[in-house]
Design an enzyme around this catalytic site. Sequence first.
Site, mmCIF file in Angstrom:
data_model
loop_
_atom_site.group_PDB
_atom_site.id
_atom_site.type_symbol
_atom_site.label_atom_id
_atom_site.label_comp_id
_atom_site.label_asym_id
_atom_site.label_seq_id
_atom_site.Cartn_x
_atom_site.Cartn_y
_atom_site.Cartn_z
ATOM 1 N N HIS A 55 76.696 2.950 -0.575
ATOM 2 C CA HIS A 55 76.384 4.351 -0.807
ATOM 3 C C HIS A 55 75.336 4.470 -1.906
ATOM 4 O O HIS A 55 75.031 3.493 -2.598
ATOM 5 C CB HIS A 55 77.646 5.142 -1.181
ATOM 6 C CG HIS A 55 78.271 4.726 -2.475
ATOM 7 N ND1 HIS A 55 79.427 3.989 -2.551
ATOM 8 C CD2 HIS A 55 77.891 4.943 -3.752
ATOM 9 C CE1 HIS A 55 79.734 3.779 -3.806
ATOM 10 N NE2 HIS A 55 78.820 4.339 -4.560
HETATM 11 P P1 TYD Z 1 84.082 4.194 -3.841
HETATM 12 O O1 TYD Z 1 83.211 4.757 -4.920
HETATM 13 O O2 TYD Z 1 83.692 4.461 -2.413
HETATM 14 O O3 TYD Z 1 84.280 2.633 -4.042
HETATM 15 P P2 TYD Z 1 83.208 1.413 -4.070
HETATM 16 O O4 TYD Z 1 81.835 1.958 -4.254
HETATM 17 O O5 TYD Z 1 83.669 0.585 -5.215
HETATM 18 O O6 TYD Z 1 83.347 0.674 -2.784
HETATM 19 O O7 TYD Z 1 85.564 4.723 -4.106
HETATM 20 C C1 TYD Z 1 86.687 4.188 -3.432
HETATM 21 C C2 TYD Z 1 87.774 5.250 -3.401
HETATM 22 O O8 TYD Z 1 88.206 5.571 -4.727
HETATM 23 C C3 TYD Z 1 87.317 6.561 -2.761
HETATM 24 O O9 TYD Z 1 88.415 7.048 -1.998
HETATM 25 C C4 TYD Z 1 87.080 7.476 -3.913
HETATM 26 C C5 TYD Z 1 88.018 6.966 -4.996
HETATM 27 N N1 TYD Z 1 87.466 7.120 -6.360
HETATM 28 C C6 TYD Z 1 88.029 8.052 -7.225
HETATM 29 O O10 TYD Z 1 88.991 8.767 -6.894
HETATM 30 N N2 TYD Z 1 87.507 8.176 -8.478
HETATM 31 C C7 TYD Z 1 86.464 7.419 -8.902
HETATM 32 O O11 TYD Z 1 86.014 7.562 -10.066
HETATM 33 C C8 TYD Z 1 85.878 6.473 -7.999
HETATM 34 C C9 TYD Z 1 84.706 5.612 -8.395
HETATM 35 C C10 TYD Z 1 86.423 6.352 -6.735
#
Ligand code: TYD
Length: 133
Positions: free
Chosen positions: A49
């Site tokens: 992303h």
């Molecule tokens: P995501 O940012 O997509 O993870 P990565 O980039 O590490 O693969 O986040 C994973 C999940 O966690 C998603 O459901 C959103 C949640 N999340 C939060 O609730 N708070 C946060 O600060 C972050 C970064 C993620």
Amino acid sequence: MIYEIYDFKVRGDHSGKLVALEKGHDLPFDVKRVYYIWDTDAGVIRGKHAHKKLEQMIVCTSGSCDFILDDGKSRETVHLNNPAQGLYIKHNIWREFTNFSKDCVVMVLASEHYDEADYIRNYDDFLREVDND
Ligand code: TYD
């Protein structure tokens, strides 16, 4: 430039090392949120992303992993394995991270609270966003 590596000031000696990151001194933004990631299988690809606004300082506090960064024009892989270094990423950078060592802990300092509306999770949408930036 699609990222910057920050070399943090390390205090300490053979008794152990310490890095302190203070608002207004060591970071290019005010931190509103900290999160960390660990216990990730080596082959997993996280991220996939970009963010519309968010700035982040990413520190691999233990072990190592690879960040693949893409600004819509070029792609670069940054290997993180040093808790005294931070990977600074601004908005509109597509990122994927992978190749996690067993002991990898990734700590992320973020400029904003969590907001799903700030995410761009589709690569074609990201390219359009970069074109309009
Ligand atoms: P995501 O940012 O997509 O993870 P990565 O980039 O590490 O693969 O986040 C994973 C999940 O966690 C998603 O459901 C959103 C949640 N999340 C939060 O609730 N708070 C946060 O600060 C972050 C970064 C993620």
